[in-house]
Scaffold this active site. Structure first.
Site, PDB file in Angstrom:
ATOM      1  N   ASP A 192      24.978  32.402   7.331  1.00 30.14           N
ATOM      2  CA  ASP A 192      26.277  33.061   7.428  1.00 30.14           C
ATOM      3  C   ASP A 192      26.315  33.923   8.684  1.00 30.14           C
ATOM      4  OD1 ASP A 192      27.162  31.918   5.154  1.00 30.14           O
ATOM      5  OD2 ASP A 192      26.876  33.662   3.861  1.00 30.14           O
ATOM      6  N   ASP A 201      34.605  23.491  -2.359  1.00 35.55           N
ATOM      7  CA  ASP A 201      34.071  24.352  -3.419  1.00 35.55           C
ATOM      8  C   ASP A 201      34.804  23.995  -4.703  1.00 35.55           C
ATOM      9  OD1 ASP A 201      32.628  25.767  -1.447  1.00 35.55           O
ATOM     10  OD2 ASP A 201      34.336  27.084  -1.072  1.00 35.55           O
TER      11      ASP A 201
END
Lengths: 195, 251
Positions: free
Chosen positions: B11, B130
């Site tokens: 990230d 997702d």
């Protein structure tokens, strides 16, 4: 200029430039005929679609230029396929330097196309492929492949055996991306630079 | 034979890795390039950089990051996070990114997939999705899993493939962060629904979980973040383990 990379609007040539930079080699990205002809070595990279790329090359006279090069030339991925005679991708007549056909993978149930990821090279021959690379893993992303034939210098198995390396005279080619293939790829680029 | 891939995910915020990492011997654990190089040495097959910066400077910093990574790493990498247009992608690819991933923007405007595939080729376009199981049915969620939709997971991945996506990165919100293993059953159904490669994400806690997702889950690649960042699993040991279990990996 020692190394010319043919600039023909193909994707991801930057990675090839960076790979050569890591090897401490100067290279220039160019479509200038004189510069390409004068280079010690020429790299013909490629990510893209065969038909529109051939049209682009013809428009700029780069097709004739490439055919007549006499120094070592390395075709990568689409660059390799375009060195061949014909590609099934949109029924494209290619440069015809290596008499070999390029076909689309025909997957059976459960098999994926594109062939994407790391696969090994075997039956290595000459020039680009030094013996210690036998069985080494390199990075592939492609949906079309060249069959195994008399000019095959490396073979990879996916759906069926195909040519992961080709050579005819001063024209060398890899279906995989040596610039993205870790240490193995780096060695293959070194081998090309030493030709 | 084509190897199963192990993919660490990093990230990124304002050009820096955000999750804490406890690698020793790193001069700067917040430097994505140095961390990426470390993973590459350990045997990572690919890297995914997920940008969570939310400023208008984003496009510029992300391109600079792509360039920096491409200059120093010799394995493929994907950049994702907030990509919503051909212009966003153009600058990333010309900077040296190998693939980009799109997620919510593609759900909101599916034609984005067609546009990217047409302009850059399918091999550049990773569709990240997702999803969460609600009463046994899997539904696509937006914005990192926060916003539910009524779109069914399998319908969406098939549509994405038809529109030109080259790969699917599937994260199970039910499994993400649990370390109890990947969502093997639904991952296998995703993998069977499409003929493009599938990267499984969410739930990795030990080495066996990767074996399970490559066999039962029929995944082509396994992605994880914290277990690699905190060195709970060493990538080389993981690959040696998988090879012993008969899984083809690059070692």
């Amino acid at each position: 200029m020692p190394i010319a990379i043919i600039d023909y609007n193909a994707g991801n040539v930057q990675s090839v430039l960076f790979a050569l930079e890591r090897l401490g080699v100067d290279a220039i990205l160019t479509d200038n005929h004189e510069t390409i002809r004068a280079a010690d070595k020429v790299i013909f990279p490629g990510v893209g679609e065969a038909n529109s790329t051939m049209a682009y090359l013809k428009q700029r006279g780069l097709d004739e230029l490439i055919r007549n090069l006499t120094q070592p030339v390395l075709g990568i991925c689409l660059g390799m396929q375009l060195l061949c005679e014909y590609s099934e991708e949109n029924d494209t007549a290619c440069l015809g330097i290596i008499p070999q056909k390029v076909l689309r993978f025909r997957p059976k149930a459960g098999e994926k196309v594109p062939h994407m990821g790391w696969n090994s090279v075997r039956n290595l021959k000459n020039g680009l492929f030094t013996p210690e690379l036998e069985g080494g893993y390199v990075y592939f992303v492609h949906s079309y492949y060249a069959e195994v034939g008399p000019y095959t210098t490396a073979t990879t198995d996916y759906i069926q055996p195909f040519s992961s390396g080709l050579q005819k005279g001063n024209f060398y080619a890899t279906q995989f991306h040596p610039e993205k293939s870790g240490k193995t790829g780096e060695q293959i680029l070194r081998n090309f630079l030493m030709l | 034979m084509l190897a199963k891939r192990i993919i660490p995910c990093l990230d990124i915020k304002d050009g820096r890795t955000v999750k804490g990492v406890n690698f020793v011997n790193l001069r700067d654990a917040g430097d994505p390039v140095e961390l990426g190089a470390r993973y590459s040495e350990e045997g990572a097959d690919e890297l995914v950089f997920l940008d969570i910066t939310a400023t208008h400077e984003k496009r510029k910093t992300l391109a600079a990051l792509a360039r920096d990574i491409a200059r120093h790493l010799d394995i493929p990498f994907t950049i994702g996070g907030g990509i919503g247009s051909v212009e966003d992608v153009d600058v990333l690819l010309s900077s040296g990114a190998d693939k980009i991933s799109i997620n919510s923007a593609a759900v909101r405007r599916p034609a984005l997939i067609d546009e990217l595939a047409r302009n850059f080729g399918s091999q550049f376009v990773v569709l990240a999705v997702d999803a969460k199981a609600i009463d046994g049915d899997w539904f696509v969620h937006l914005n990192g899993g926060r916003i539910p939709t009524d779109i069914r997971l399998l319908d969406w991945v098939k549509e994405a493939e038809n529109r030109g996506a080259g790969e699917i990165l599937f994260t199970s919100m039910n499994h993400d962060g649990t370390k109890n293993g990947f969502a093997n059953e639904i991952t296998a159904r995703v993998s069977e629904a499409v003929s493009i490669p599938v990267i499984a994400s969410g739930g990795a806690g030990n080495m066996e979980h990767f074996y399970d997702v490559f066999t039962t889950g029929k995944a082509d690649a396994g992605l994880a973040a914290s277990i690699f960042h905190f060195h709970e699993i060493d990538i080389r040991e993981l690959k040696e383990y998988l090879r012993k279990q008969g899984i083809t990996v690059r070692l």
